[in-house]
Design an enzyme around this catalytic site. Structure first.
Site, short mmCIF file in Angstrom:
data_model
loop_
_atom_site.label_atom_id
_atom_site.label_comp_id
_atom_site.label_asym_id
_atom_site.label_seq_id
_atom_site.Cartn_x
_atom_site.Cartn_y
_atom_site.Cartn_z
N ASP A 67 -5.72 19.42 -14.38
CA ASP A 67 -6.01 18.07 -14.86
C ASP A 67 -5.48 18.01 -16.30
O ASP A 67 -6.02 18.66 -17.20
CB ASP A 67 -7.53 17.83 -14.81
CG ASP A 67 -7.92 16.43 -15.26
OD1 ASP A 67 -7.19 15.83 -16.07
OD2 ASP A 67 -8.98 15.95 -14.83
N LYS A 118 -6.64 6.98 -19.51
CA LYS A 118 -6.80 7.53 -20.86
C LYS A 118 -5.50 7.37 -21.65
O LYS A 118 -5.10 6.26 -21.93
CB LYS A 118 -7.28 8.98 -20.74
CG LYS A 118 -8.42 9.18 -19.72
CD LYS A 118 -9.71 8.45 -20.05
CE LYS A 118 -10.70 8.40 -18.90
NZ LYS A 118 -11.07 9.67 -18.30
N TYR A 167 -14.42 17.90 -16.33
CA TYR A 167 -14.90 16.52 -16.42
C TYR A 167 -16.05 16.34 -15.41
O TYR A 167 -15.91 16.72 -14.25
CB TYR A 167 -13.74 15.59 -16.09
CG TYR A 167 -14.12 14.14 -15.95
CD1 TYR A 167 -14.50 13.40 -17.05
CD2 TYR A 167 -14.11 13.52 -14.71
CE1 TYR A 167 -14.86 12.07 -16.93
CE2 TYR A 167 -14.46 12.19 -14.58
CZ TYR A 167 -14.84 11.47 -15.68
OH TYR A 167 -15.19 10.16 -15.55
N ARG A 191 0.85 -1.20 0.00
CA ARG A 191 0.00 0.00 0.00
C ARG A 191 0.88 1.25 0.00
O ARG A 191 0.56 2.27 -0.59
CB ARG A 191 -0.96 0.01 1.20
CG ARG A 191 -1.69 1.34 1.35
CD ARG A 191 -3.03 1.27 2.08
NE ARG A 191 -3.09 0.33 3.17
CZ ARG A 191 -2.53 0.51 4.38
NH1 ARG A 191 -1.87 1.63 4.64
NH2 ARG A 191 -2.64 -0.41 5.30
#
Ligand SMILES: *Cc1c(COP(=O)(O)O)cnc(C)c1O
Length: 381
Positions: A173, A198, A102, A50
């Site tokens: 972003d 993406k 977005y 983690r």
């Protein structure tokens, strides 16, 4: 020694050691949750995945390198990265956000962060001076450029001058252009967000998200949030993104080249209204794009004659698929009003020009003539 160029750095880390891992050219997948300690207090290596994992580390270093940051943190999705980022803020803090973001980001801010006491002001930052909206509680400005799906372009350096003057964070972003075409940290941004799902992954097969920074104190705060909240990217998915990033430059150039051909073709069609692509000469953001980016990307939006015509085009496309997401090898067509932007308030959509006739195309790396022929039969019947 001069640093490698960006396309080389998509594949190689400066100073990588070819003797490691038996000379494996493909970085190994360390599919292990835990790592053995040699003795008490041994902090030399890895302890628990983690917090740190070798495969994920390799990916994070590659992305930090191509985004010109000092640290990149890999999350299980773009939204997981944004959710962790918002943990930097406390109830009462105010954030100015681009109103044409977005849709998932807007939903996170309004539904989750709003409930937790964060206060948002939405502005069309591509055309509005944010200065009068900054108050004593303002902690950050969150932008996307070009925006989704209207392709509005914001001058990153100009906004960065204002945020620096007020001592607040600028978050960009950078999903739409990827580090191959734009590096917001070089333009004065403090934080870069990616949906790695993406262009970085690039094959419509993996979810991932990233936060990239260059300030050490900010990186430390975010690393603490990361290990505490735990939305880390799995080793195998990290490997898939490493593999995808090797061809980032090739894919971006090809898909952007296809997109400019398609945008020019759409312009000549009687049944197509407005075409939004920042590489078109009369796009209002083109001059800023030419200054701050190295390409126009491969996302474009266009209007058809009616909501029925939009439905018909979505039904008729064959090679191009009617699906959400973007940035992969396959070209995808979406209907933002009911897909990506379903949770965005109606008045915001109307102001942005996001109508029930708007379609958004993520142009892939297929042959441009095939894509144009498919659009031709879908639009013109
Ligand atoms: C897809 C996307 C996100 C969200 O990322 P996920 O990986 O889907 O969670 C955020 N910003 C932009 C611009 C996106 O396209």
């Amino acid at each position: 020694m001069k640093q490698y160029e960006l396309d080389t750095r998509c594949i190689h880390l400066p100073g990588e050691d070819h003797e490691e891992h038996f000379g494996a050219l493909s970085y190994p997948i360390y599919q292990s949750a835990s790592f053995v300690h040699q003795e008490i207090g041994d902090e030399s290596g890895y302890a628990y995945s983690r917090v740190q994992n070798p495969t994920r580390d390799h990916l994070e270093q590659l992305l930090a390198s191509i985004e010109n940051g000092t640290d990149a943190i890999a999350f299980s999705s773009g939204m997981a990265a944004e959710t962790a980022l918002m943990e930097l803020f406390s109830p009462g803090d105010h954030i100015i956000a681009e109103e044409n973001l977005y849709g998932g980001s807007t939903r996170l801010f309004n539904v989750i962060n709003g409930k937790n006491g964060l206060d948002f002001t939405y502005l069309d930052i591509s055309s509005t001076d944010i200065t009068p909206y900054i108050n004593e509680h303002t902690k950050a400005v969150f932008i996307e450029t070009p925006t989704n799906p209207m392709m509005n372009v914001t001058d990153i350096a100009a906004v960065a001058r204002i945020t620096k003057e007020h001592g607040i964070l600028l978050v960009v972003d950078n999903t739409f252009l990827s580090p191959w075409f734009q590096n917001p940290l070089d333009l004065g941004a403090d934080v870069v967000i990616h949906s790695g799902t993406k262009y970085l992954a690039g094959h419509n097969d993996t979810l991932a998200g990233f936060i990239v920074v260059k300030d050490a104190a900010l990186s430390q705060k975010l690393r603490f949030i990361y290990k505490t909240t735990g939305a880390c990217l799995a080793p195998f998915d990290s490997w898939l993104i490493i593999r995808g990033m090797k061809t980032l430059a090739l894919r971006m150039d090809k898909s952007a080249d296809n997109a400019s051909k398609i945008a020019a073709w759409l312009r000549t069609q009687d049944k197509v209204g407005k075409v939004y692509y920042p590489g078109l000469d009369d796009h209002p953001g083109k001059a800023i794009m030419d200054r701050q980016a190295r390409g126009y990307g491969a996302m474009l939006s266009f209007e058809v004659e009616s909501p029925q015509a939009a439905a018909d085009v979505l039904h008729r496309v064959k090679l191009i698929r009617f699906a959400e997401s973007l940035g992969g090898t396959e070209s995808l067509l979406t209907y933002p009003l009911v897909q990506t932007h379903a949770d965005v308030p109606k008045d915001v959509l109307a102001r942005a020009g996001l109508t029930d006739r708007l379609l958004r195309l993520s142009v892939g790396v297929e042959n441009a003539d095939d894509l144009i022929r498919d659009l031709d039969q879908a639009i013109n019947g």
